[in-house]
Design a protein around this motif. Structure first.
Motif, PDB file in Angstrom:
ATOM      1  N   GLU A  36      17.895  -1.384  -2.169  1.00  9.28           N
ATOM      2  CA  GLU A  36      17.812  -2.796  -1.765  1.00  9.28           C
ATOM      3  C   GLU A  36      16.803  -2.995  -0.634  1.00  9.28           C
ATOM      4  N   ASP A  37      16.780  -2.070   0.322  1.00 12.62           N
ATOM      5  CA  ASP A  37      15.817  -2.180   1.425  1.00 12.62           C
ATOM      6  C   ASP A  37      14.385  -2.208   0.900  1.00 12.62           C
ATOM      7  N   GLY A  38      14.120  -1.463  -0.172  1.00 15.36           N
ATOM      8  CA  GLY A  38      12.809  -1.480  -0.809  1.00 15.36           C
ATOM      9  C   GLY A  38      11.691  -0.864   0.007  1.00 15.36           C
ATOM     10  N   ILE A  39      12.033   0.052   0.928  1.00 14.20           N
ATOM     11  CA  ILE A  39      10.999   0.643   1.783  1.00 14.20           C
ATOM     12  C   ILE A  39      11.032   2.175   1.809  1.00 14.20           C
ATOM     13  N   ALA A  40      11.856   2.798   0.959  1.00 16.14           N
ATOM     14  CA  ALA A  40      11.930   4.260   0.997  1.00 16.14           C
ATOM     15  C   ALA A  40      12.020   4.893  -0.385  1.00 16.14           C
ATOM     16  N   PHE A  41      12.948   4.488  -1.231  1.00 17.89           N
ATOM     17  CA  PHE A  41      13.109   5.098  -2.552  1.00 17.89           C
ATOM     18  C   PHE A  41      12.196   4.406  -3.557  1.00 17.89           C
ATOM     19  N   PRO A  42      11.627   5.150  -4.512  1.00 18.84           N
ATOM     20  CA  PRO A  42      10.799   4.510  -5.530  1.00 18.84           C
ATOM     21  C   PRO A  42      11.615   3.733  -6.574  1.00 18.84           C
ATOM     22  N   GLN A  43      12.902   4.030  -6.689  1.00 18.56           N
ATOM     23  CA  GLN A  43      13.734   3.359  -7.684  1.00 18.56           C
ATOM     24  C   GLN A  43      13.834   1.863  -7.387  1.00 18.56           C
ATOM     25  N   PHE A 127       8.474  16.953  -1.173  1.00 16.92           N
ATOM     26  CA  PHE A 127       8.753  15.517  -1.253  1.00 16.92           C
ATOM     27  C   PHE A 127       7.463  14.841  -1.687  1.00 16.92           C
ATOM     28  N   ASN A 128       7.519  14.115  -2.762  1.00 11.62           N
ATOM     29  CA  ASN A 128       6.325  13.530  -3.357  1.00 11.62           C
ATOM     30  C   ASN A 128       5.891  12.218  -2.720  1.00 11.62           C
ATOM     31  N   ALA A 129       6.823  11.482  -2.154  1.00  6.66           N
ATOM     32  CA  ALA A 129       6.497  10.107  -1.779  1.00  6.66           C
ATOM     33  C   ALA A 129       7.237   9.652  -0.525  1.00  6.66           C
ATOM     34  N   VAL A 130       6.965  10.288   0.604  1.00  6.91           N
ATOM     35  CA  VAL A 130       7.550   9.826   1.865  1.00  6.91           C
ATOM     36  C   VAL A 130       6.672   8.673   2.357  1.00  6.91           C
ATOM     37  N   GLN A 148       2.702  18.242   5.979  1.00  2.00           N
ATOM     38  CA  GLN A 148       2.171  17.126   5.202  1.00  2.00           C
ATOM     39  C   GLN A 148       0.978  17.624   4.390  1.00  2.00           C
ATOM     40  N   LEU A 149       0.949  17.271   3.106  1.00  2.00           N
ATOM     41  CA  LEU A 149      -0.106  17.721   2.207  1.00  2.00           C
ATOM     42  C   LEU A 149      -1.310  16.784   2.179  1.00  2.00           C
ATOM     43  N   GLY A 150      -1.177  15.617   2.715  1.00  2.00           N
ATOM     44  CA  GLY A 150      -2.247  14.627   2.679  1.00  2.00           C
ATOM     45  C   GLY A 150      -1.645  13.243   2.698  1.00  2.00           C
ATOM     46  N   THR A 151      -2.419  12.278   2.265  1.00  2.00           N
ATOM     47  CA  THR A 151      -1.966  10.892   2.192  1.00  2.00           C
ATOM     48  C   THR A 151      -2.459  10.292   0.885  1.00  2.00           C
ATOM     49  N   ILE A 152      -1.597   9.551   0.227  1.00  2.00           N
ATOM     50  CA  ILE A 152      -1.977   8.816  -0.976  1.00  2.00           C
ATOM     51  C   ILE A 152      -2.032   7.338  -0.594  1.00  2.00           C
ATOM     52  N   ARG A 157       4.782   0.807  -3.636  1.00  4.58           N
ATOM     53  CA  ARG A 157       4.868  -0.652  -3.684  1.00  4.58           C
ATOM     54  C   ARG A 157       6.148  -1.088  -2.995  1.00  4.58           C
ATOM     55  N   LEU A 158       5.980  -1.823  -1.926  1.00  6.11           N
ATOM     56  CA  LEU A 158       7.111  -2.328  -1.159  1.00  6.11           C
ATOM     57  C   LEU A 158       7.823  -3.448  -1.902  1.00  6.11           C
ATOM     58  N   LYS A 159       9.029  -3.730  -1.489  1.00  3.74           N
ATOM     59  CA  LYS A 159       9.829  -4.793  -2.090  1.00  3.74           C
ATOM     60  C   LYS A 159       9.111  -6.147  -1.997  1.00  3.74           C
ATOM     61  N   ASN A 160       8.349  -6.350  -0.915  1.00  6.27           N
ATOM     62  CA  ASN A 160       7.667  -7.632  -0.729  1.00  6.27           C
ATOM     63  C   ASN A 160       6.365  -7.724  -1.524  1.00  6.27           C
ATOM     64  N   GLY A 161       6.046  -6.675  -2.309  1.00  5.52           N
ATOM     65  CA  GLY A 161       4.848  -6.695  -3.142  1.00  5.52           C
ATOM     66  C   GLY A 161       3.636  -6.048  -2.500  1.00  5.52           C
ATOM     67  N   GLY A 162       3.705  -5.780  -1.204  1.00  2.00           N
ATOM     68  CA  GLY A 162       2.606  -5.088  -0.527  1.00  2.00           C
ATOM     69  C   GLY A 162       2.628  -3.607  -0.855  1.00  2.00           C
ATOM     70  N   TYR A 163       1.617  -2.914  -0.402  1.00  2.00           N
ATOM     71  CA  TYR A 163       1.517  -1.480  -0.658  1.00  2.00           C
ATOM     72  C   TYR A 163       1.411  -0.723   0.650  1.00  2.00           C
ATOM     73  N   GLU A 164       1.930   0.487   0.632  1.00  2.00           N
ATOM     74  CA  GLU A 164       1.882   1.339   1.807  1.00  2.00           C
ATOM     75  C   GLU A 164       1.535   2.761   1.372  1.00  2.00           C
ATOM     76  N   ASP A 165       0.927   3.501   2.265  1.00  5.25           N
ATOM     77  CA  ASP A 165       0.574   4.892   1.990  1.00  5.25           C
ATOM     78  C   ASP A 165       1.831   5.744   1.861  1.00  5.25           C
ATOM     79  N   ILE A 166       1.719   6.806   1.062  1.00  3.85           N
ATOM     80  CA  ILE A 166       2.779   7.808   1.002  1.00  3.85           C
ATOM     81  C   ILE A 166       2.203   9.153   1.430  1.00  3.85           C
TER      82      ILE A 166
END
Length: 174
Positions: A36-43, A127-130, A148-152, A157-166
């Motif tokens: 529900e928070d939409g800021i951590a799990f990809p589900q 961990f694929n997507a922190v 950390q292996l790098g940054t993607i 995709r955040l709950k609000n529709g924006g995007y953030e690095d993983i």
């Protein structure tokens, strides 16, 4: 694992144990709060007790953090990150009930997942997507030896529709 954690000034006993069917409703509630928070799990799909029972039973291992009153305070799932020649790499997800975050329950869950992953024969945890802004989790993982292996860029995709690095992370299980 039995540990004590401070809640205010009172010590609270926390037990990390394998989940049981009686835990499913609490596990679903905690899992869904992170979704529900939409800021951590990809589900994006919520679990119900039926789909939750199927989901949790399909994992290699699920652990729950339980207090002395039998309340479930946090959960984790553990499973292979890949198959075949990469099947020795595990993956895990952690969730702590929203009202009690900051009591180091997540750390206890991660440490237990290390023990269980090794018991199951995994050699590495990845961990694929922190999410980059998940600073508490990132600091915990780094403190526990993850690299950390790098940054993607824009990988989540955040709950609000924006995007953030993983930020993918890994550690060898010793």
């Amino acid at each position: 694992i039995k540990v004590n954690t401070l809640k205010g000034r009172r010590k609270m006993k926390v037990i990390i144990r394998k989940y049981e069917s009686r835990d499913i409703a609490d596990m679903v509630k905690i899992w869904n709060s992170v979704v529900e928070d939409g800021i951590a799990f990809p589900q994006e799909e919520y679990l119900n007790e039926t789909s939750g029972a199927e989901f949790f039973s399909s994992q290699s291992h699920c652990g729950v953090a339980e207090n002395e009153n039998g309340d479930i305070m946090g959960i984790y799932i553990l499973h292979p990150n890949n198959v075949g020649r990469c099947g020795h790499i595990s993956n895990a997800s952690y969730a702590v009930a929203s009202g009690i975050r900051g009591l180091h329950i997540g750390e206890k869950l991660v440490l237990d997942s290390f023990k269980e992953a090794k018991r199951l024969g995994f050699k590495i945890m990845q961990f694929n997507a922190v999410v980059a802004s998940n600073t508490h989790a990132r600091h915990l993982y780094e403190r526990l030896g993850f690299k950390q292996l790098g940054t993607i860029p824009c990988g989540f995709r955040l709950k609000n529709g924006g995007y953030e690095d993983i930020c993918p992370y890994y550690t060898e299980l010793k």
